[in-house]
Every structure is written in structure tokens, then in C-alpha cells.
Design a protein around this motif. Structure first.
Motif, PDB file in Angstrom:
ATOM      1  N   MET A 193       0.694  -1.163  -0.064  1.00 43.09           N
ATOM      2  CA  MET A 193      -0.010   0.023   0.005  1.00 43.09           C
ATOM      3  C   MET A 193       1.040   1.261   0.047  1.00 43.09           C
ATOM      4  O   MET A 193       0.372   2.368  -0.356  1.00 43.09           O
ATOM      5  CB  MET A 193      -0.952   0.181   1.364  1.00 43.09           C
TER       6      MET A 193
ATOM      7  N   LEU B 147       3.853   2.185  -1.922  1.00 45.19           N
ATOM      8  CA  LEU B 147       4.033   2.470  -3.176  1.00 45.19           C
ATOM      9  C   LEU B 147       2.793   3.082  -3.666  1.00 45.19           C
ATOM     10  O   LEU B 147       2.740   4.222  -4.499  1.00 45.19           O
ATOM     11  CB  LEU B 147       4.421   1.290  -3.990  1.00 45.19           C
ATOM     12  N   LEU B 148       1.729   2.350  -3.791  1.00 48.60           N
ATOM     13  CA  LEU B 148       0.165   2.976  -4.531  1.00 48.60           C
ATOM     14  C   LEU B 148       0.104   4.532  -3.712  1.00 48.60           C
ATOM     15  O   LEU B 148      -0.414   5.317  -4.350  1.00 48.60           O
ATOM     16  CB  LEU B 148      -0.868   2.276  -4.191  1.00 48.60           C
ATOM     17  N   TRP B 149       0.281   4.394  -2.510  1.00 50.75           N
ATOM     18  CA  TRP B 149      -0.210   5.938  -1.913  1.00 50.75           C
ATOM     19  C   TRP B 149       0.912   6.974  -2.142  1.00 50.75           C
ATOM     20  O   TRP B 149       0.428   8.056  -2.480  1.00 50.75           O
ATOM     21  CB  TRP B 149       0.016   5.717  -0.245  1.00 50.75           C
TER      22      TRP B 149
ATOM     23  N   ILE C 188       2.390   7.016  -5.247  1.00 56.08           N
ATOM     24  CA  ILE C 188       1.922   7.276  -6.553  1.00 56.08           C
ATOM     25  C   ILE C 188       0.726   8.341  -6.555  1.00 56.08           C
ATOM     26  O   ILE C 188       0.786   9.218  -7.059  1.00 56.08           O
ATOM     27  CB  ILE C 188       1.787   6.101  -7.566  1.00 56.08           C
ATOM     28  N   ILE C 189      -0.158   7.938  -5.919  1.00 56.82           N
ATOM     29  CA  ILE C 189      -1.449   8.875  -5.775  1.00 56.82           C
ATOM     30  C   ILE C 189      -1.134  10.066  -5.258  1.00 56.82           C
ATOM     31  O   ILE C 189      -1.261  11.259  -5.715  1.00 56.82           O
ATOM     32  CB  ILE C 189      -2.578   7.994  -4.714  1.00 56.82           C
ATOM     33  N   SER C 190      -0.002  10.277  -4.016  1.00 52.62           N
ATOM     34  CA  SER C 190       0.305  11.472  -3.577  1.00 52.62           C
ATOM     35  C   SER C 190       1.113  12.346  -4.712  1.00 52.62           C
ATOM     36  O   SER C 190       0.729  13.361  -4.695  1.00 52.62           O
ATOM     37  CB  SER C 190       1.328  11.169  -2.440  1.00 52.62           C
TER      38      SER C 190
END
Length: 94
Positions: free
Chosen positions: A1, A3-5, A7-9
Motif C-alpha cells: 500500500m 507504493l500506491l499511496w 504514486i497517488i500522492s
């Protein structure tokens, strides 16, 4: 989670930084929202590099703490630099 956060950030920060840079720059910058977000992300990297040159944490600081005020300011400065360079490149094409 994590890395996904991250990228979204970066997408969110890129959009915010790109919009701030476009608002600060004089004249019109005809580009889409996607281009604005990409410009902001590239500007953040450029700003991190500049921060490293003047004695800050550099790109590592940008990557580790993307929501700090100093990161946002450096990213906006970097995005303005990238926007000026992109504008110069587009003028040479015309």
C-alpha cells in the motif's frame, strides 16, 4: 500500500503544484490537466535537485516528505522553471 499511496500522492501534488505554477506564470499556458500534473511532478524533481544544491535534503527529502511546505515551494519553483523551458521549446517549434 505504501507504493500506491506514494504514486497517488505524487499525482495529487503534481496537479496542485502545476496549477500553482500556471497561476504564477504570466501569460497563458495552453495545456491539459494531465500536462499540468506531469509538469508538477517533473517540477518537484527539479525543485528537489535545486534544494539539494543549496544544502537541503534534495530529492530524497521530496520523496520522503512530499506534503511538507518546503517541498511544495521547491516543487512550484521547479515547475515554473520547467514551464519556462517548455514554453521556450514550443516557441522554437513555431
Amino acid at each position: 500500500m505504501g507504493l500506491l499511496w506514494a504514486i497517488i500522492s505524487w499525482i495529487i501534488i503534481g496537479a496542485i503544484v502545476g496549477l500553482i505554477a500556471r497561476a504564477i506564470m504570466p501569460g497563458s499556458q495552453p495545456m491539459s490537466f494531465l500536462h499540468t500534473a506531469v509538469l508538477g511532478v517533473i517540477g518537484a524533481v527539479v525543485g528537489g535537485f535545486i534544494g539539494g544544491l543549496i544544502g537541503g535534503k534534495g530529492i530524497e527529502g521530496v520523496m520522503n516528505d512530499p506534503w511538507s511546505l518546503s517541498t511544495i515551494v521547491l516543487a512550484v519553483i521547479g515547475a515554473i522553471i520547467v514551464m519556462v523551458l517548455a514554453g521556450m521549446a514550443n516557441r522554437n517549434k513555431n
